[in-house]
Scaffold this motif. Structure first.
Motif, PDB file in Angstrom:
ATOM      1  N   VAL A   1      -1.000   9.521   6.912  1.00  0.00           N
ATOM      2  CA  VAL A   1      -1.635   9.640   8.171  1.00  0.00           C
ATOM      3  C   VAL A   1      -3.028  10.177   8.124  1.00  0.00           C
ATOM      4  CG1 VAL A   1      -1.404  10.887  10.672  1.00  0.00           C
ATOM      5  CG2 VAL A   1       0.583   9.602   9.415  1.00  0.00           C
ATOM      6  N   ASP A   2      -3.285  11.299   7.556  1.00  0.00           N
ATOM      7  CA  ASP A   2      -4.569  12.251   7.592  1.00  0.00           C
ATOM      8  C   ASP A   2      -5.679  10.973   6.930  1.00  0.00           C
ATOM      9  OD1 ASP A   2      -6.138  14.581   7.641  1.00  0.00           O
ATOM     10  OD2 ASP A   2      -6.359  14.053   5.429  1.00  0.00           O
ATOM     11  N   ARG A   3      -5.064  10.249   5.672  1.00  0.00           N
ATOM     12  CA  ARG A   3      -6.032   9.563   5.074  1.00  0.00           C
ATOM     13  C   ARG A   3      -6.718   8.259   5.855  1.00  0.00           C
ATOM     14  NH1 ARG A   3      -3.367   6.507   0.339  1.00  0.00           N
ATOM     15  NH2 ARG A   3      -1.885   7.692   1.074  1.00  0.00           N
ATOM     16  N   GLU A   4      -5.679   7.851   6.737  1.00  0.00           N
ATOM     17  CA  GLU A   4      -6.016   6.812   7.749  1.00  0.00           C
ATOM     18  C   GLU A   4      -6.710   7.290   8.790  1.00  0.00           C
ATOM     19  OE1 GLU A   4      -1.938   5.437   8.806  1.00  0.00           O
ATOM     20  OE2 GLU A   4      -1.583   4.257   7.196  1.00  0.00           O
ATOM     21  N   ARG A   5      -6.776   8.639   9.458  1.00  0.00           N
ATOM     22  CA  ARG A   5      -7.197   9.078  10.366  1.00  0.00           C
ATOM     23  C   ARG A   5      -8.844   9.217   9.722  1.00  0.00           C
ATOM     24  NH1 ARG A   5      -9.555  13.847  10.918  1.00  0.00           N
ATOM     25  NH2 ARG A   5      -8.692  14.754   9.275  1.00  0.00           N
ATOM     26  N   ARG A   6      -8.788   9.768   8.557  1.00  0.00           N
ATOM     27  CA  ARG A   6     -10.249   9.988   8.118  1.00  0.00           C
ATOM     28  C   ARG A   6     -10.994   8.610   7.975  1.00  0.00           C
ATOM     29  NH1 ARG A   6     -10.689  15.088   4.534  1.00  0.00           N
ATOM     30  NH2 ARG A   6      -8.843  16.288   5.021  1.00  0.00           N
ATOM     31  N   ALA A   7     -10.397   7.655   7.497  1.00  0.00           N
ATOM     32  CA  ALA A   7     -10.884   6.241   7.192  1.00  0.00           C
ATOM     33  C   ALA A   7     -11.320   5.747   8.553  1.00  0.00           C
ATOM     34  CB  ALA A   7      -9.900   5.123   6.630  1.00  0.00           C
ATOM     35  N   ARG A   8     -10.581   5.804   9.901  1.00  0.00           N
ATOM     36  CA  ARG A   8     -11.172   5.479  10.988  1.00  0.00           C
ATOM     37  C   ARG A   8     -12.347   6.159  11.635  1.00  0.00           C
ATOM     38  NH1 ARG A   8      -5.553   5.607  12.013  1.00  0.00           N
ATOM     39  NH2 ARG A   8      -6.046   7.800  13.098  1.00  0.00           N
ATOM     40  N   MET A   9     -12.232   7.669  11.117  1.00  0.00           N
ATOM     41  CA  MET A   9     -13.402   8.437  11.664  1.00  0.00           C
ATOM     42  C   MET A   9     -14.629   7.942  10.940  1.00  0.00           C
ATOM     43  SD  MET A   9     -12.550  10.188  14.176  1.00  0.00           S
ATOM     44  CE  MET A   9     -13.888  11.428  14.270  1.00  0.00           C
ATOM     45  N   GLU A  10     -14.586   7.776   9.602  1.00  0.00           N
ATOM     46  CA  GLU A  10     -15.459   6.980   8.859  1.00  0.00           C
ATOM     47  C   GLU A  10     -16.299   5.927   9.210  1.00  0.00           C
ATOM     48  OE1 GLU A  10     -18.739   7.209   5.919  1.00  0.00           O
ATOM     49  OE2 GLU A  10     -17.395   8.815   6.956  1.00  0.00           O
ATOM     50  N   PHE A  11     -15.396   4.907   9.892  1.00  0.00           N
ATOM     51  CA  PHE A  11     -15.771   3.546  10.302  1.00  0.00           C
ATOM     52  C   PHE A  11     -16.480   3.948  11.517  1.00  0.00           C
ATOM     53  CE2 PHE A  11     -14.678  -0.079  12.920  1.00  0.00           C
ATOM     54  CZ  PHE A  11     -15.258  -1.014  12.107  1.00  0.00           C
TER      55      PHE A  11
ATOM     56  N   ALA B   1       1.593  18.620   1.593  1.00  0.00           N
ATOM     57  CA  ALA B   1       0.730  17.448   2.088  1.00  0.00           C
ATOM     58  C   ALA B   1      -0.620  17.623   1.494  1.00  0.00           C
ATOM     59  CB  ALA B   1       0.561  17.502   3.622  1.00  0.00           C
ATOM     60  N   SER B   2      -0.991  18.654   1.267  1.00  0.00           N
ATOM     61  CA  SER B   2      -2.524  18.940   0.738  1.00  0.00           C
ATOM     62  C   SER B   2      -2.680  18.362  -0.592  1.00  0.00           C
ATOM     63  CB  SER B   2      -2.902  20.306   0.839  1.00  0.00           C
ATOM     64  OG  SER B   2      -2.231  21.118   0.339  1.00  0.00           O
TER      65      SER B   2
ATOM     66  N   ASN C   1       5.758  15.230   3.812  1.00  0.00           N
ATOM     67  CA  ASN C   1       4.373  15.532   3.435  1.00  0.00           C
ATOM     68  C   ASN C   1       3.473  14.330   2.805  1.00  0.00           C
ATOM     69  OD1 ASN C   1       5.126  18.317   3.917  1.00  0.00           O
ATOM     70  ND2 ASN C   1       5.435  18.784   1.846  1.00  0.00           N
ATOM     71  N   ALA C   2       4.387  13.587   2.240  1.00  0.00           N
ATOM     72  CA  ALA C   2       3.564  12.160   1.804  1.00  0.00           C
ATOM     73  C   ALA C   2       3.002  11.233   3.092  1.00  0.00           C
ATOM     74  CB  ALA C   2       4.605  11.339   0.901  1.00  0.00           C
ATOM     75  N   THR C   3       3.858  11.308   4.004  1.00  0.00           N
ATOM     76  CA  THR C   3       3.632  10.552   5.240  1.00  0.00           C
ATOM     77  C   THR C   3       2.502  11.256   5.870  1.00  0.00           C
ATOM     78  OG1 THR C   3       5.956   9.891   5.516  1.00  0.00           O
ATOM     79  CG2 THR C   3       4.690  10.044   7.511  1.00  0.00           C
ATOM     80  N   ALA C   4       2.501  12.720   6.090  1.00  0.00           N
ATOM     81  CA  ALA C   4       1.582  13.528   6.705  1.00  0.00           C
ATOM     82  C   ALA C   4       0.113  13.095   6.130  1.00  0.00           C
ATOM     83  CB  ALA C   4       1.756  14.916   6.580  1.00  0.00           C
ATOM     84  N   SER C   5      -0.030  13.084   4.787  1.00  0.00           N
ATOM     85  CA  SER C   5      -1.180  12.701   4.039  1.00  0.00           C
ATOM     86  C   SER C   5      -1.624  11.362   4.300  1.00  0.00           C
ATOM     87  CB  SER C   5      -1.030  13.049   2.297  1.00  0.00           C
ATOM     88  OG  SER C   5      -0.041  12.041   1.939  1.00  0.00           O
TER      89      SER C   5
ATOM     90  N   HIS D   1      -3.986  13.449  -4.173  1.00  0.00           N
ATOM     91  CA  HIS D   1      -3.507  12.628  -4.931  1.00  0.00           C
ATOM     92  C   HIS D   1      -2.887  11.381  -4.212  1.00  0.00           C
ATOM     93  CE1 HIS D   1      -3.315  16.664  -7.194  1.00  0.00           C
ATOM     94  NE2 HIS D   1      -3.484  15.802  -8.144  1.00  0.00           N
ATOM     95  N   PRO D   2      -3.867  10.455  -3.727  1.00  0.00           N
ATOM     96  CA  PRO D   2      -3.347   9.372  -2.903  1.00  0.00           C
ATOM     97  C   PRO D   2      -2.327   8.291  -3.428  1.00  0.00           C
ATOM     98  CG  PRO D   2      -5.650   9.288  -3.140  1.00  0.00           C
ATOM     99  CD  PRO D   2      -5.062  10.606  -3.811  1.00  0.00           C
ATOM    100  N   THR D   3      -2.507   8.432  -4.766  1.00  0.00           N
ATOM    101  CA  THR D   3      -1.581   7.182  -5.466  1.00  0.00           C
ATOM    102  C   THR D   3      -0.206   7.770  -5.488  1.00  0.00           C
ATOM    103  OG1 THR D   3      -2.344   8.110  -7.517  1.00  0.00           O
ATOM    104  CG2 THR D   3      -3.357   6.074  -6.867  1.00  0.00           C
ATOM    105  N   GLU D   4      -0.305   9.149  -5.830  1.00  0.00           N
ATOM    106  CA  GLU D   4       1.319   9.759  -5.893  1.00  0.00           C
ATOM    107  C   GLU D   4       1.871   9.821  -4.632  1.00  0.00           C
ATOM    108  OE1 GLU D   4       4.456  11.634  -7.744  1.00  0.00           O
ATOM    109  OE2 GLU D   4       2.584  10.706  -8.746  1.00  0.00           O
ATOM    110  N   ALA D   5       1.164   9.991  -3.504  1.00  0.00           N
ATOM    111  CA  ALA D   5       1.863   9.779  -2.221  1.00  0.00           C
ATOM    112  C   ALA D   5       2.191   8.623  -2.041  1.00  0.00           C
ATOM    113  CB  ALA D   5       0.532  10.205  -1.244  1.00  0.00           C
ATOM    114  N   ASP D   6       1.600   7.439  -2.295  1.00  0.00           N
ATOM    115  CA  ASP D   6       1.878   6.069  -1.978  1.00  0.00           C
ATOM    116  C   ASP D   6       3.280   5.864  -2.840  1.00  0.00           C
ATOM    117  OD1 ASP D   6      -0.209   5.572  -0.335  1.00  0.00           O
ATOM    118  OD2 ASP D   6      -1.374   4.591  -2.013  1.00  0.00           O
ATOM    119  N   ARG D   7       3.210   6.442  -4.138  1.00  0.00           N
ATOM    120  CA  ARG D   7       4.448   6.205  -4.801  1.00  0.00           C
ATOM    121  C   ARG D   7       5.576   6.747  -4.255  1.00  0.00           C
ATOM    122  NH1 ARG D   7       3.132   8.700 -10.202  1.00  0.00           N
ATOM    123  NH2 ARG D   7       1.726   7.050 -10.116  1.00  0.00           N
ATOM    124  N   VAL D   8       5.395   8.120  -3.877  1.00  0.00           N
ATOM    125  CA  VAL D   8       6.495   8.728  -2.830  1.00  0.00           C
ATOM    126  C   VAL D   8       7.074   8.103  -1.826  1.00  0.00           C
ATOM    127  CG1 VAL D   8       7.350  10.801  -1.892  1.00  0.00           C
ATOM    128  CG2 VAL D   8       5.819  11.081  -4.109  1.00  0.00           C
TER     129      VAL D   8
END
Length: 77
Positions: free
Chosen positions: A57-67, A22-23, A51-55, A28-35
């Motif tokens: 979820v983490d990316r969306e969580r970080r975006a919400r926290m930044e907002f 997942a790390s 692992n791609a799903t977990a990444s 590598h978010p574009t690779e995660a999206d492709r997977v």
């Protein structure tokens, strides 16, 4: 012949690469999206899908926290 039939699958299984973590997908978010697209289409499965799903979820969580954090920033008059 029976031994060969048992050894070949074991050899091929040993050659499989380790699933990306997942790390790795967080970095590598574009690779995660492709997977994720391949997983949703049924073309890919296994730990990398999780692992791609977990990444994601983490990316969306970080975006919400930044907002949320930006909501507390105020500009000085």
């Amino acid at each position: 012949m029976n031994r060969l039939a048992l050894i070949v699958p074991l050899f091929l299984a040993a050659c499989d690469r380790e699933p990306r973590s997942a790390s790795y997908f967080i970095a590598h978010p574009t690779e995660a999206d492709r997977v994720m697209e391949a997983c949703e289409a049924g073309k890919h499965r296994g730990p990398e899908c999780e692992n791609a799903t977990a990444s994601r979820v983490d990316r969306e969580r970080r975006a919400r926290m930044e907002f949320y954090r930006r909501g507390f920033e105020t500009e000085a008059p």
